[in-house]
Design a protein around this motif. Structure first.
Motif, short mmCIF file in Angstrom:
data_model
loop_
_atom_site.label_atom_id
_atom_site.label_comp_id
_atom_site.label_asym_id
_atom_site.label_seq_id
_atom_site.Cartn_x
_atom_site.Cartn_y
_atom_site.Cartn_z
N ARG A 77 0.83 -1.20 -0.18
CA ARG A 77 -0.17 -0.01 -0.02
C ARG A 77 0.93 1.21 0.00
N LYS A 114 2.68 1.70 -3.25
CA LYS A 114 1.46 1.99 -4.45
C LYS A 114 1.18 3.71 -4.16
N GLU A 127 1.77 6.36 -7.21
CA GLU A 127 0.58 6.97 -7.73
C GLU A 127 0.88 8.45 -7.61
#
Length: 61
Positions: free
Chosen positions: A29, A32, A36
């Motif tokens: 997470r 990511k 992003e």
């Protein structure tokens, strides 16, 4: 006693696997979210660098 040992090992192994999965999920997470953010920044930079189409470029009929 063998059955009790087997159940104990299985239960302990399951707890360890769940713990490791939770930690791995957090790491994934975080990675990511980092990528992003970078992708969003890259898209913003690309949008700013592309010249916008002006109305004078359109042909009148």
């Amino acid at each position: 006693m063998e059955i009790i040992d087997f159940v104990g090992y299985t239960f302990s192994g399951g707890i360890i696997i769940l713990y490791v999965m939770e930690k791995a999920e957090r790491v994934v997470r975080i990675i990511k979210l980092m990528f992003e953010e970078q992708i969003d920044e890259a898209v913003t930079i690309i949008k700013k660098s592309i010249p916008k189409k002006k109305k004078t470029d359109e042909l009148e009929v």
